[in-house]
Scaffold this motif. Structure first.
Motif, PDB file in Angstrom:
ATOM      1  N   THR A 125       0.828  -1.209   0.000  1.00 27.10           N
ATOM      2  CA  THR A 125       0.000   0.000   0.000  1.00 27.10           C
ATOM      3  C   THR A 125       0.863   1.260   0.000  1.00 27.10           C
ATOM      4  O   THR A 125       0.641   2.182  -0.787  1.00 27.10           O
ATOM      5  CB  THR A 125      -0.910   0.018   1.256  1.00 27.10           C
ATOM      6  N   VAL A 126       1.863   1.272   0.887  1.00 27.64           N
ATOM      7  CA  VAL A 126       2.692   2.466   1.056  1.00 27.64           C
ATOM      8  C   VAL A 126       3.543   2.730  -0.191  1.00 27.64           C
ATOM      9  O   VAL A 126       3.649   3.870  -0.667  1.00 27.64           O
ATOM     10  CB  VAL A 126       3.579   2.309   2.316  1.00 27.64           C
ATOM     11  N   VAL A 127       4.136   1.674  -0.740  1.00 24.58           N
ATOM     12  CA  VAL A 127       5.006   1.840  -1.912  1.00 24.58           C
ATOM     13  C   VAL A 127       4.184   2.261  -3.135  1.00 24.58           C
ATOM     14  O   VAL A 127       4.589   3.145  -3.891  1.00 24.58           O
ATOM     15  CB  VAL A 127       5.811   0.547  -2.187  1.00 24.58           C
ATOM     16  N   LEU A 128       3.011   1.661  -3.314  1.00 22.03           N
ATOM     17  CA  LEU A 128       2.179   2.035  -4.462  1.00 22.03           C
ATOM     18  C   LEU A 128       1.662   3.470  -4.342  1.00 22.03           C
ATOM     19  O   LEU A 128       1.558   4.180  -5.347  1.00 22.03           O
ATOM     20  CB  LEU A 128       1.021   1.048  -4.630  1.00 22.03           C
ATOM     21  N   ALA A 129       1.351   3.888  -3.118  1.00 24.88           N
ATOM     22  CA  ALA A 129       0.910   5.278  -2.921  1.00 24.88           C
ATOM     23  C   ALA A 129       2.038   6.241  -3.291  1.00 24.88           C
ATOM     24  O   ALA A 129       1.809   7.269  -3.946  1.00 24.88           O
ATOM     25  CB  ALA A 129       0.476   5.487  -1.469  1.00 24.88           C
ATOM     26  N   ALA A 130       3.250   5.913  -2.892  1.00 27.31           N
ATOM     27  CA  ALA A 130       4.414   6.750  -3.222  1.00 27.31           C
ATOM     28  C   ALA A 130       4.648   6.762  -4.733  1.00 27.31           C
ATOM     29  O   ALA A 130       4.948   7.806  -5.328  1.00 27.31           O
ATOM     30  CB  ALA A 130       5.651   6.227  -2.493  1.00 27.31           C
ATOM     31  N   TRP A 131       4.489   5.613  -5.351  1.00 25.55           N
ATOM     32  CA  TRP A 131       4.675   5.494  -6.806  1.00 25.55           C
ATOM     33  C   TRP A 131       3.674   6.364  -7.556  1.00 25.55           C
ATOM     34  O   TRP A 131       4.001   7.048  -8.522  1.00 25.55           O
ATOM     35  CB  TRP A 131       4.532   4.021  -7.209  1.00 25.55           C
ATOM     36  N   ARG A 132       2.408   6.355  -7.102  1.00 24.24           N
ATOM     37  CA  ARG A 132       1.374   7.167  -7.755  1.00 24.24           C
ATOM     38  C   ARG A 132       1.734   8.652  -7.678  1.00 24.24           C
ATOM     39  O   ARG A 132       1.550   9.389  -8.636  1.00 24.24           O
ATOM     40  CB  ARG A 132       0.008   6.935  -7.105  1.00 24.24           C
ATOM     41  N   ASP A 174       4.820   9.867  -7.312  1.00 20.86           N
ATOM     42  CA  ASP A 174       6.024  10.088  -8.123  1.00 20.86           C
ATOM     43  C   ASP A 174       5.729  10.057  -9.621  1.00 20.86           C
ATOM     44  O   ASP A 174       6.436  10.686 -10.404  1.00 20.86           O
ATOM     45  CB  ASP A 174       7.093   9.034  -7.787  1.00 20.86           C
ATOM     46  N   THR A 175       4.707   9.297 -10.030  1.00 21.65           N
ATOM     47  CA  THR A 175       4.404   9.220 -11.467  1.00 21.65           C
ATOM     48  C   THR A 175       3.363  10.260 -11.889  1.00 21.65           C
ATOM     49  O   THR A 175       3.100  10.419 -13.078  1.00 21.65           O
ATOM     50  CB  THR A 175       3.859   7.821 -11.866  1.00 21.65           C
ATOM     51  N   HIS A 176       2.802  10.949 -10.900  1.00 23.20           N
ATOM     52  CA  HIS A 176       1.746  11.911 -11.215  1.00 23.20           C
ATOM     53  C   HIS A 176       2.250  12.996 -12.174  1.00 23.20           C
ATOM     54  O   HIS A 176       3.274  13.619 -11.936  1.00 23.20           O
ATOM     55  CB  HIS A 176       1.231  12.573  -9.924  1.00 23.20           C
ATOM     56  N   GLY A 177       1.527  13.181 -13.274  1.00 23.66           N
ATOM     57  CA  GLY A 177       1.863  14.232 -14.220  1.00 23.66           C
ATOM     58  C   GLY A 177       3.036  13.911 -15.134  1.00 23.66           C
ATOM     59  O   GLY A 177       3.450  14.745 -15.930  1.00 23.66           O
ATOM     60  N   ILE A 178       3.571  12.692 -15.043  1.00 20.98           N
ATOM     61  CA  ILE A 178       4.706  12.325 -15.889  1.00 20.98           C
ATOM     62  C   ILE A 178       4.214  12.198 -17.341  1.00 20.98           C
ATOM     63  O   ILE A 178       3.132  11.686 -17.592  1.00 20.98           O
ATOM     64  CB  ILE A 178       5.327  10.993 -15.391  1.00 20.98           C
ATOM     65  N   SER A 179       4.997  12.706 -18.281  1.00 26.60           N
ATOM     66  CA  SER A 179       4.619  12.603 -19.696  1.00 26.60           C
ATOM     67  C   SER A 179       5.604  11.712 -20.437  1.00 26.60           C
ATOM     68  O   SER A 179       6.813  11.908 -20.346  1.00 26.60           O
ATOM     69  CB  SER A 179       4.601  13.979 -20.352  1.00 26.60           C
ATOM     70  N   ARG A 206      14.413  10.884 -13.504  1.00 26.81           N
ATOM     71  CA  ARG A 206      13.672  11.339 -12.325  1.00 26.81           C
ATOM     72  C   ARG A 206      14.292  10.796 -11.038  1.00 26.81           C
ATOM     73  O   ARG A 206      15.034   9.827 -11.061  1.00 26.81           O
ATOM     74  CB  ARG A 206      12.208  10.922 -12.444  1.00 26.81           C
ATOM     75  N   SER A 207      13.933  11.442  -9.917  1.00 21.15           N
ATOM     76  CA  SER A 207      14.577  11.054  -8.648  1.00 21.15           C
ATOM     77  C   SER A 207      13.852   9.921  -7.931  1.00 21.15           C
ATOM     78  O   SER A 207      14.448   9.180  -7.183  1.00 21.15           O
ATOM     79  CB  SER A 207      14.636  12.266  -7.719  1.00 21.15           C
ATOM     80  N   TRP A 208      12.539   9.794  -8.137  1.00 18.26           N
ATOM     81  CA  TRP A 208      11.732   8.767  -7.465  1.00 18.26           C
ATOM     82  C   TRP A 208      11.904   8.863  -5.961  1.00 18.26           C
ATOM     83  O   TRP A 208      11.982   7.851  -5.260  1.00 18.26           O
ATOM     84  CB  TRP A 208      12.079   7.368  -7.977  1.00 18.26           C
ATOM     85  N   ALA A 252       0.251   1.965 -18.373  1.00 17.22           N
ATOM     86  CA  ALA A 252       1.057   0.834 -17.898  1.00 17.22           C
ATOM     87  C   ALA A 252       2.033   1.292 -16.816  1.00 17.22           C
ATOM     88  O   ALA A 252       2.266   0.589 -15.827  1.00 17.22           O
ATOM     89  CB  ALA A 252       1.828   0.210 -19.059  1.00 17.22           C
ATOM     90  N   LEU A 253       2.561   2.486 -16.990  1.00 25.76           N
ATOM     91  CA  LEU A 253       3.504   3.050 -16.022  1.00 25.76           C
ATOM     92  C   LEU A 253       2.833   3.280 -14.677  1.00 25.76           C
ATOM     93  O   LEU A 253       3.323   2.844 -13.635  1.00 25.76           O
ATOM     94  CB  LEU A 253       4.045   4.368 -16.577  1.00 25.76           C
ATOM     95  N   GLU A 254       1.680   3.957 -14.710  1.00 24.97           N
ATOM     96  CA  GLU A 254       1.015   4.343 -13.467  1.00 24.97           C
ATOM     97  C   GLU A 254       0.469   3.162 -12.683  1.00 24.97           C
ATOM     98  O   GLU A 254       0.360   3.223 -11.456  1.00 24.97           O
ATOM     99  CB  GLU A 254      -0.107   5.346 -13.761  1.00 24.97           C
ATOM    100  N   ALA A 255       0.150   2.065 -13.365  1.00 29.75           N
ATOM    101  CA  ALA A 255      -0.399   0.894 -12.672  1.00 29.75           C
ATOM    102  C   ALA A 255       0.582   0.355 -11.622  1.00 29.75           C
ATOM    103  O   ALA A 255       0.171  -0.187 -10.596  1.00 29.75           O
ATOM    104  CB  ALA A 255      -0.744  -0.191 -13.687  1.00 29.75           C
ATOM    105  N   GLY A 256       1.868   0.499 -11.880  1.00 36.26           N
ATOM    106  CA  GLY A 256       2.853   0.145 -10.866  1.00 36.26           C
ATOM    107  C   GLY A 256       2.959  -1.336 -10.535  1.00 36.26           C
ATOM    108  O   GLY A 256       3.361  -1.702  -9.432  1.00 36.26           O
ATOM    109  N   LEU A 257       2.626  -2.195 -11.479  1.00 38.00           N
ATOM    110  CA  LEU A 257       2.664  -3.640 -11.213  1.00 38.00           C
ATOM    111  C   LEU A 257       4.052  -4.105 -10.793  1.00 38.00           C
ATOM    112  O   LEU A 257       4.201  -4.932  -9.890  1.00 38.00           O
ATOM    113  CB  LEU A 257       2.227  -4.420 -12.461  1.00 38.00           C
ATOM    114  N   ASP A 258       5.070  -3.558 -11.428  1.00 43.15           N
ATOM    115  CA  ASP A 258       6.438  -3.982 -11.113  1.00 43.15           C
ATOM    116  C   ASP A 258       6.890  -3.443  -9.768  1.00 43.15           C
ATOM    117  O   ASP A 258       7.744  -4.032  -9.115  1.00 43.15           O
ATOM    118  CB  ASP A 258       7.385  -3.515 -12.225  1.00 43.15           C
TER     119      ASP A 258
END
Ligand SMILES: [Zn+2]
Length: 256
Positions: free
Chosen positions: A31-38, A40-45, A83-85, A177-183
């Motif tokens: 939960t925590v890692v996926l929330a952070a990923w969302r 970090d990926t927000h607004g990425i083009s 990006r820094s992630w 595919a990026l935002e889904a964060g499956l990996d």
């Protein structure tokens, strides 16, 4: 003494609190890692990636599908690597440190308590010494970086495939595919399991226990690698295979 194979489907005694903690640990990290990923990926083009990819493969249709996918993955990776992630990296490091402490607590409990005992236990406090519950910050950061680097690569492959195979909007399909964060979910799982296993070994080291056994989950989903890890035990503390044997590995290292 360790009983061979855990039987996750019908946990008894000490394995009940140990696996209750472990499942909660994985769920929280996810939960925590996926929330952070969302975040970090927000607004990425991935527009620049699509442009670079089009330039690399051209518009010709006779280009091999595999080649088109690889070129797209490479173009996506360029964008991701710039990006820094920061949030995701931090979340992975924190998850690893929590998992190390949880693994230590489980290992300590397995060493000191009767295996028929199913009472709950707490995670203790301590300092950074050999065999201690805590994973040092630099180890956690290195773990997070290694796991994140691998996950960004598989994410780029996934997004690149979506881009190359898109029949409609390559950029949108790749960004989805990026935002889904499956990996990243898999990466969190690996980071947590590895730190959990290291924490367990630290507890055994602290208790000067000489040998460990690799225990599988005891159902039909256990893979060949884990079965042979179990069969080849017991191991010395430093000679044991490291958790996890693969993503979503449910195995455990118990005092032998
Ligand atoms: Zn396993």
């Amino acid at each position: 003494m360790a009983d061979a194979t855990i039987q996750l489907s019908a946990l008894t005694g000490i394995w009940r609190p140990v696996y209750a903690h472990r499942l909660a640990l994985h769920a929280t990290a996810d939960t925590v890692v996926l929330a952070a990923w969302r975040k970090d990926t927000h607004g990425i083009s991935l527009g620049p990636a699509v442009a670079a990819w089009r330039q690399a493969v051209g518009e010709s249709t006779d280009t091999q599908r595999q080649h088109r996918r690889q070129a797209a993955a490479a173009a996506v990776l360029v964008v991701l690597a710039a990006r820094s992630w920061r949030r995701t990296r931090r979340a992975l490091a924190t998850a690893a440190q929590r998992a190390h402490r949880a693994g230590w607590a489980a290992g300590h409990h397995l060493v000191t308590q009767d295996h028929d005992d199913d009472t709950p236990y707490d995670t203790p406090g301590s300092q950074y010494v050999l065999g201690a519950p805590d994973m040092p910050d630099d180890t956690a950061d290195a773990t997070a970086t290694a796991v994140l680097t691998a996950a960004l690569k598989t994410t780029a492959n996934r997004a690149g495939r979506a881009m190359a195979d898109s029949t409609n909007d390559p950029q949108q399909d790749a960004e989805d595919a990026l935002e889904a964060g499956l990996d990243l979910a898999l990466a969190a799982d690996v980071a947590v399991s590895a730190a959990y296993g290291a924490g367990m070994l630290a507890a055994y080291l602290a208790d000067a226990d000489a040998a460990v056994q690799w225990l599988t989950a005891g159902d039909e989903r256990v893979c060949e690698t884990c079965l042979s890890n179990e069969a080849a035990g017991p191991y010395s503390l430093l000679g044991a295979p490291t958790l996890p044997a693969h993503p979503r590995c449910r195995c455990c290292l118990a005092p032998a």
